[in-house]
Design a protein around this motif. Structure first.
Motif, PDB file in Angstrom:
ATOM      1  N   ARG A 191      39.488  61.371 -33.963  1.00 31.15           N
ATOM      2  CA  ARG A 191      38.707  62.558 -33.588  1.00 31.15           C
ATOM      3  C   ARG A 191      37.341  62.446 -34.222  1.00 31.15           C
ATOM      4  NH1 ARG A 191      38.250  68.201 -32.543  1.00 31.15           N
ATOM      5  NH2 ARG A 191      40.137  68.998 -31.511  1.00 31.15           N
ATOM      6  N   ASN A 192      36.416  61.849 -33.509  1.00 28.07           N
ATOM      7  CA  ASN A 192      35.045  61.692 -34.007  1.00 28.07           C
ATOM      8  C   ASN A 192      34.103  61.596 -32.808  1.00 28.07           C
ATOM      9  OD1 ASN A 192      34.543  58.694 -33.351  1.00 28.07           O
ATOM     10  ND2 ASN A 192      36.460  58.615 -34.504  1.00 28.07           N
ATOM     11  N   TYR A 193      32.833  61.554 -33.096  1.00 26.58           N
ATOM     12  CA  TYR A 193      31.819  61.551 -32.040  1.00 26.58           C
ATOM     13  C   TYR A 193      32.028  60.407 -31.045  1.00 26.58           C
ATOM     14  CZ  TYR A 193      27.125  61.267 -29.952  1.00 26.58           C
ATOM     15  OH  TYR A 193      26.068  61.213 -29.089  1.00 26.58           O
ATOM     16  N   LEU A 194      32.248  59.212 -31.549  1.00 24.92           N
ATOM     17  CA  LEU A 194      32.407  58.053 -30.674  1.00 24.92           C
ATOM     18  C   LEU A 194      33.693  58.151 -29.857  1.00 24.92           C
ATOM     19  CD1 LEU A 194      31.420  55.315 -29.695  1.00 24.92           C
ATOM     20  CD2 LEU A 194      32.556  54.265 -31.676  1.00 24.92           C
ATOM     21  N   SER A 195      34.773  58.577 -30.476  1.00 27.82           N
ATOM     22  CA  SER A 195      36.035  58.667 -29.735  1.00 27.82           C
ATOM     23  C   SER A 195      35.952  59.704 -28.623  1.00 27.82           C
ATOM     24  CB  SER A 195      37.195  58.983 -30.686  1.00 27.82           C
ATOM     25  OG  SER A 195      37.095  60.287 -31.216  1.00 27.82           O
ATOM     26  N   ILE A 196      35.283  60.823 -28.881  1.00 29.63           N
ATOM     27  CA  ILE A 196      35.142  61.854 -27.838  1.00 29.63           C
ATOM     28  C   ILE A 196      34.372  61.301 -26.649  1.00 29.63           C
ATOM     29  CG2 ILE A 196      34.136  64.105 -27.280  1.00 29.63           C
ATOM     30  CD1 ILE A 196      34.658  64.894 -30.217  1.00 29.63           C
ATOM     31  N   ILE A 197      33.275  60.586 -26.933  1.00 30.49           N
ATOM     32  CA  ILE A 197      32.492  59.983 -25.854  1.00 30.49           C
ATOM     33  C   ILE A 197      33.357  59.009 -25.050  1.00 30.49           C
ATOM     34  CG2 ILE A 197      30.580  58.410 -25.347  1.00 30.49           C
ATOM     35  CD1 ILE A 197      29.060  59.610 -27.658  1.00 30.49           C
ATOM     36  N   ASN A 198      34.087  58.165 -25.755  1.00 29.39           N
ATOM     37  CA  ASN A 198      34.920  57.178 -25.069  1.00 29.39           C
ATOM     38  C   ASN A 198      36.032  57.839 -24.264  1.00 29.39           C
ATOM     39  OD1 ASN A 198      33.447  54.984 -25.998  1.00 29.39           O
ATOM     40  ND2 ASN A 198      34.697  54.725 -27.826  1.00 29.39           N
ATOM     41  N   TYR A 199      36.660  58.889 -24.835  1.00 23.34           N
ATOM     42  CA  TYR A 199      37.710  59.599 -24.093  1.00 23.34           C
ATOM     43  C   TYR A 199      37.150  60.170 -22.793  1.00 23.34           C
ATOM     44  CZ  TYR A 199      40.411  59.636 -28.500  1.00 23.34           C
ATOM     45  OH  TYR A 199      41.088  59.298 -29.638  1.00 23.34           O
ATOM     46  N   LEU A 200      35.996  60.829 -22.891  1.00 24.26           N
ATOM     47  CA  LEU A 200      35.411  61.451 -21.704  1.00 24.26           C
ATOM     48  C   LEU A 200      34.973  60.405 -20.680  1.00 24.26           C
ATOM     49  CD1 LEU A 200      33.367  64.363 -23.319  1.00 24.26           C
ATOM     50  CD2 LEU A 200      35.229  64.594 -21.666  1.00 24.26           C
ATOM     51  N   ASN A 201      34.444  59.279 -21.147  1.00 28.12           N
ATOM     52  CA  ASN A 201      34.053  58.224 -20.217  1.00 28.12           C
ATOM     53  C   ASN A 201      35.257  57.687 -19.449  1.00 28.12           C
ATOM     54  OD1 ASN A 201      31.336  57.733 -19.878  1.00 28.12           O
ATOM     55  ND2 ASN A 201      31.144  56.459 -21.709  1.00 28.12           N
ATOM     56  N   GLU A 202      36.378  57.520 -20.135  1.00 28.79           N
ATOM     57  CA  GLU A 202      37.579  57.009 -19.475  1.00 28.79           C
ATOM     58  C   GLU A 202      38.151  58.038 -18.504  1.00 28.79           C
ATOM     59  OE1 GLU A 202      40.426  55.080 -22.052  1.00 28.79           O
ATOM     60  OE2 GLU A 202      38.830  54.436 -23.395  1.00 28.79           O
ATOM     61  N   ILE A 203      38.065  59.311 -18.874  1.00 24.58           N
ATOM     62  CA  ILE A 203      38.486  60.359 -17.947  1.00 24.58           C
ATOM     63  C   ILE A 203      37.591  60.352 -16.717  1.00 24.58           C
ATOM     64  CG2 ILE A 203      38.693  62.862 -17.623  1.00 24.58           C
ATOM     65  CD1 ILE A 203      39.456  63.034 -20.613  1.00 24.58           C
ATOM     66  N   HIS A 204      36.296  60.160 -16.933  1.00 27.37           N
ATOM     67  CA  HIS A 204      35.326  60.113 -15.836  1.00 27.37           C
ATOM     68  C   HIS A 204      35.638  58.963 -14.889  1.00 27.37           C
ATOM     69  CE1 HIS A 204      31.301  59.205 -14.018  1.00 27.37           C
ATOM     70  NE2 HIS A 204      31.316  60.506 -13.871  1.00 27.37           N
ATOM     71  N   GLN A 205      36.071  57.841 -15.426  1.00 28.15           N
ATOM     72  CA  GLN A 205      36.415  56.697 -14.580  1.00 28.15           C
ATOM     73  C   GLN A 205      37.639  57.000 -13.714  1.00 28.15           C
ATOM     74  OE1 GLN A 205      36.860  53.363 -17.257  1.00 28.15           O
ATOM     75  NE2 GLN A 205      34.765  53.538 -18.007  1.00 28.15           N
ATOM     76  N   TYR A 206      38.541  57.811 -14.251  1.00 28.95           N
ATOM     77  CA  TYR A 206      39.744  58.158 -13.495  1.00 28.95           C
ATOM     78  C   TYR A 206      39.472  59.284 -12.496  1.00 28.95           C
ATOM     79  CZ  TYR A 206      44.149  60.607 -12.550  1.00 28.95           C
ATOM     80  OH  TYR A 206      45.196  61.253 -11.938  1.00 28.95           O
ATOM     81  N   GLN A 207      38.848  60.362 -12.974  1.00 28.54           N
ATOM     82  CA  GLN A 207      38.623  61.529 -12.128  1.00 28.54           C
ATOM     83  C   GLN A 207      37.331  62.226 -12.569  1.00 28.54           C
ATOM     84  OE1 GLN A 207      38.326  63.500  -9.507  1.00 28.54           O
ATOM     85  NE2 GLN A 207      40.539  63.198  -9.207  1.00 28.54           N
TER      86      GLN A 207
END
Length: 259
Positions: A47-63
């Motif tokens: 749970r940090n700035y980089l992980s949040i960005i990466n989580y959202l980017n991967e969600i964006h790739q899916y939907q």
């Protein structure tokens, strides 16, 4: 002043799908904490700035629409730290089901705000419904605090927050596989005692008065939250600590589906 060069963060920011989100007060505060944590060698990898960005980017790739929904909500609540932390809890849980989906272990992930926070569809077509909330104690800047998260009656307790979801937000009332997902988002309460202690009638120790030795101890499941009518369609409780959903715990409701 120590200067940290972190090409990984730079790359993540440059490739992020919504640059305006990164400029919000909430994300800027997380960015500052990220670098401060690196300097002090105190860093939460889940749970940090980089992980949040990466989580959202991967969600964006899916939907893309789901990622946009999370972004929009953070922007709208950017000055409300606790509200944004709750949204990130949802992001963490949602993201955790992406790999199982790509591996063919689940079929789809849905966001339907009128139903619950996250819906996961299995490969056989059945679904489970996740209502997610983030628990953070109110701590004063100075002095001591009375933490009551593990109790049963206090408004700040896990039990009362769960019942508030049921009574005021009308969650867990449909006959289906409902799960309450709880993130304990502060190191003070991030332990496996807090949730079962609050959902049960507490952790109790019986002492032999003659020897003053413990003869039995454990959680008292009499008068547990599962005996209340509000939880009859709540299949179970899932909880995790500080963003680490991979190592979540689950407690199944023994009375699930009772009439």
């Amino acid at each position: 002043m120590m200067i940290i060069v972190n090409d990984e963060v730079d790359f993540a920011e440059e490739s992020f799908y919504d640059s305006s989100l990164l400029k919000t007060e909430y994300m800027q505060r997380y960015r500052e904490r990220y670098y401060h944590g690196r300097q002090k060698r105190f860093f939460n990898p889940c749970r940090n700035y980089l992980s949040i960005i990466n989580y959202l980017n991967e969600i964006h790739q899916y939907q893309k629409t789901h990622a946009a929904s999370f972004s929009k909500r953070i922007k709208a609540q950017q000055k409300n730290w606790k509200e944004c932390e709750s949204i990130v809890s949802e992001i963490i849980v949602y993201h955790s089901y992406l790999r199982p989906m790509y591996e063919g272990l689940v079929s789809s992930i849905f966001l339907e705000a009128d139903e619950c926070d996250v819906i996961v569809e299995r490969c056989d077509g059945s679904k489970y419904y996740l209502e997610i909330f983030c628990i953070m104690p109110n701590l004063p800047e100075e002095g001591s605090a009375d933490i009551k998260t593990h109790t049963q009656e206090a408004f700040s307790s896990v039990r009362q927050k769960l019942l508030n979801k049921a009574n005021k937000q009308k969650q867990f009332q449909k006959e289906r596989e409902n799960f309450a997902v709880i993130e304990l988002n502060n190191h003070i309460i991030a332990n496996d005692f807090v949730v079962p202690a609050s959902l049960s009638d507490g952790y109790k120790i019986n002492i032999d008065r003659k020897t003053m030795q413990s003869v039995h101890e454990g959680y008292d499941w009499n008068n547990s939250v599962f005996e209340l009518p509000e939880t009859r369609f709540l299949k179970g409780i899932i909880w995790f600590h500080l963003g680490d959903y991979q190592y979540r715990e689950i407690l199944i409701n023994p009375y699930y589906g009772r009439k």
